[in-house]
Scaffold this motif. Sequence first.
Motif, short mmCIF file in Angstrom:
data_model
loop_
_atom_site.label_atom_id
_atom_site.label_comp_id
_atom_site.label_asym_id
_atom_site.label_seq_id
_atom_site.Cartn_x
_atom_site.Cartn_y
_atom_site.Cartn_z
N VAL A 129 -6.02 14.87 9.56
CA VAL A 129 -6.57 14.43 8.27
C VAL A 129 -5.74 13.29 7.70
O VAL A 129 -6.29 12.30 7.20
CB VAL A 129 -6.64 15.61 7.28
N ALA A 130 -4.41 13.41 7.77
CA ALA A 130 -3.55 12.35 7.24
C ALA A 130 -3.77 11.03 7.97
O ALA A 130 -3.90 9.96 7.35
CB ALA A 130 -2.08 12.78 7.34
N ILE A 131 -3.83 11.10 9.30
CA ILE A 131 -4.06 9.90 10.11
C ILE A 131 -5.42 9.29 9.78
O ILE A 131 -5.55 8.08 9.55
CB ILE A 131 -3.95 10.22 11.61
N SER A 132 -6.44 10.13 9.75
CA SER A 132 -7.81 9.64 9.54
C SER A 132 -7.99 9.04 8.16
O SER A 132 -8.63 7.99 8.00
CB SER A 132 -8.81 10.79 9.75
N THR A 133 -7.42 9.70 7.14
CA THR A 133 -7.56 9.18 5.78
C THR A 133 -6.90 7.82 5.66
O THR A 133 -7.44 6.89 5.04
CB THR A 133 -6.94 10.17 4.77
N PHE A 134 -5.72 7.67 6.26
CA PHE A 134 -5.04 6.38 6.23
C PHE A 134 -5.84 5.31 6.98
O PHE A 134 -5.99 4.19 6.50
CB PHE A 134 -3.64 6.49 6.82
N MET A 135 -6.33 5.66 8.17
CA MET A 135 -7.05 4.68 8.99
C MET A 135 -8.36 4.25 8.35
O MET A 135 -8.83 3.13 8.55
CB MET A 135 -7.30 5.24 10.39
N LEU A 136 -8.95 5.13 7.54
CA LEU A 136 -10.21 4.79 6.87
C LEU A 136 -10.01 4.03 5.57
O LEU A 136 -10.80 3.17 5.22
CB LEU A 136 -11.01 6.07 6.59
N SER A 137 -8.92 4.35 4.84
CA SER A 137 -8.80 3.76 3.50
C SER A 137 -7.41 3.26 3.16
O SER A 137 -7.17 2.85 2.02
CB SER A 137 -9.25 4.79 2.45
N GLY A 138 -6.49 3.27 4.11
CA GLY A 138 -5.16 2.74 3.86
C GLY A 138 -4.29 3.70 3.07
O GLY A 138 -4.58 4.88 2.94
N ALA A 139 -3.20 3.16 2.52
CA ALA A 139 -2.23 3.97 1.78
C ALA A 139 -2.69 4.13 0.34
O ALA A 139 -2.24 3.43 -0.56
CB ALA A 139 -0.86 3.32 1.84
N ASN A 140 -3.61 5.06 0.12
CA ASN A 140 -4.09 5.33 -1.23
C ASN A 140 -3.66 6.74 -1.64
O ASN A 140 -2.93 7.42 -0.93
CB ASN A 140 -5.60 5.14 -1.34
N ARG A 141 -4.12 7.18 -2.79
CA ARG A 141 -3.70 8.48 -3.31
C ARG A 141 -4.12 9.63 -2.38
O ARG A 141 -3.35 10.57 -2.15
CB ARG A 141 -4.31 8.69 -4.71
N ALA A 142 -5.32 9.55 -1.80
CA ALA A 142 -5.80 10.63 -0.91
C ALA A 142 -4.95 10.72 0.36
O ALA A 142 -4.56 11.82 0.78
CB ALA A 142 -7.26 10.40 -0.56
N SER A 143 -4.67 9.58 0.98
CA SER A 143 -3.87 9.61 2.22
C SER A 143 -2.43 10.00 1.92
O SER A 143 -1.78 10.66 2.74
CB SER A 143 -3.93 8.26 2.93
N TYR A 144 -1.93 9.63 0.75
CA TYR A 144 -0.57 9.99 0.34
C TYR A 144 -0.43 11.51 0.26
O TYR A 144 0.51 12.10 0.80
CB TYR A 144 -0.26 9.33 -1.00
N LYS A 145 -1.37 12.16 -0.40
CA LYS A 145 -1.31 13.62 -0.52
C LYS A 145 -1.51 14.30 0.84
O LYS A 145 -0.86 15.30 1.16
CB LYS A 145 -2.36 14.11 -1.52
N ALA A 146 -2.41 13.75 1.64
CA ALA A 146 -2.65 14.31 2.98
C ALA A 146 -1.40 14.21 3.84
O ALA A 146 -1.12 15.10 4.67
CB ALA A 146 -3.82 13.59 3.65
N LEU A 147 -0.64 13.14 3.66
CA LEU A 147 0.59 12.96 4.44
C LEU A 147 1.59 14.07 4.14
O LEU A 147 2.14 14.70 5.05
CB LEU A 147 1.20 11.60 4.09
N TRP A 148 1.84 14.35 2.86
CA TRP A 148 2.81 15.39 2.51
C TRP A 148 2.29 16.78 2.87
O TRP A 148 3.07 17.69 3.17
CB TRP A 148 3.20 15.30 1.04
N ASP A 149 0.96 16.95 2.86
CA ASP A 149 0.39 18.23 3.33
C ASP A 149 0.68 18.43 4.81
O ASP A 149 0.88 19.57 5.27
CB ASP A 149 -1.12 18.25 3.08
N ALA A 150 0.70 17.33 5.57
CA ALA A 150 1.04 17.43 7.00
C ALA A 150 2.50 17.82 7.18
O ALA A 150 2.85 18.62 8.06
CB ALA A 150 0.75 16.09 7.70
#
Length: 272
Positions: A129-150
Motif C-alpha cells: 500500500v505504501a509503495i502503491s500510494t507513493f507511485m500513484l500520487s507521490g509524497a502526499n499525506r496519504a502515502s506519508y501515513k501509509a509509510l509509517w503504517d508499514a
Amino acid sequence: DSDNPEALILLADSLDYSEEKLELLQKARGPLRQAVEEAGLLGSESLMDEEEGILYIGLLQRLGFALLSEARTEEALEVAQDIVSYDSENLTLGKTLVYRCLIDLQRFGEVLEQAMGDDEVTPARQHAVAISTFMLSGANRASYKALWDAFKVGPNIPFYILGYIPEPDPEEMSEEEEEDFNFSILFEDAWTLSRELFNWFSSATILFGLLTDRFLEEDKESFFVLLGSLNIRSYYEDALQKIGPHDRYTDAEVLDEEVLSVLRAGTFLPLD
C-alpha cells in the motif's frame, strides 16, 4: 519413481531459484493436481484440511515464488490467486505473493483495491500500500501515513531491506526475526521502482533509526550527515523534541510505538 511428486518437491527444495527448480515443481504439479481431483478436493473449501490438499498448496506456494524469481510474474500471480481461493484463514503466503506480483506488474490501483478488501494487517499489505500510494500520487499525506503504517508492522524490516542492520544469526534468531528478514528479501526490489521512492523510503528509515537508537555508535555520525544531505535534519530535531528523553521509555518496543505515533501524527518528511 521419477514422477513421484513428493520426491520432485524435495529435489526442488535442494536447489536455489533457477529454471531447473521451476521445471521440477512444474513436473510435480500434474500428478498432485490429479490426486486432489480424485479425492474430490479441487474447488472444495476443505482442500487444506486433507493431506493431499496441504501438499498441493505447498507445491503451489513454491511454484509461485519460483515463477516470480524467473520474472514470469503473470503466471506467478495466477498461482498466488489460486492459493488464496483455498486459503480462507490466511495460513499461507498466498496474499503476500499476490501483493508482490501486483507491485512487480505496477498494477498499483489493484494493490489498493486488494488491500481494501483485506482485513488482515500484514507486512505485505502495508508495504504494498505504501509503495502503491507513493507511485500513484507521490509524497502526499496519504502515502506519508501509509509509510509509517508499514514501519509499524515490522520496525526492523526497513533496516534489513537497506542493509542498515546485519542479518540475524540463524542459530539465535526468533521466529519473528526470521519472518521479518525473509520478508525483507522478498520486498527489497519493490522499493527500488523509482529513485524518488527509494530516497523517500531511505529518508524515513534513517529518521526512524536515529530516533530509536538503532544504529551503532560509530555509524551515527554518518547518518547525521545523511540527514543534512536529505534535507530532513530539522524534521529530526522537531521529532526528537516531541519524543523527549529516551530514558522515559521502559523498553525498545515502547519507544518504537511512541516514535511512530509522533511521526504519523505530524509531518517529518518533505511532502509534494
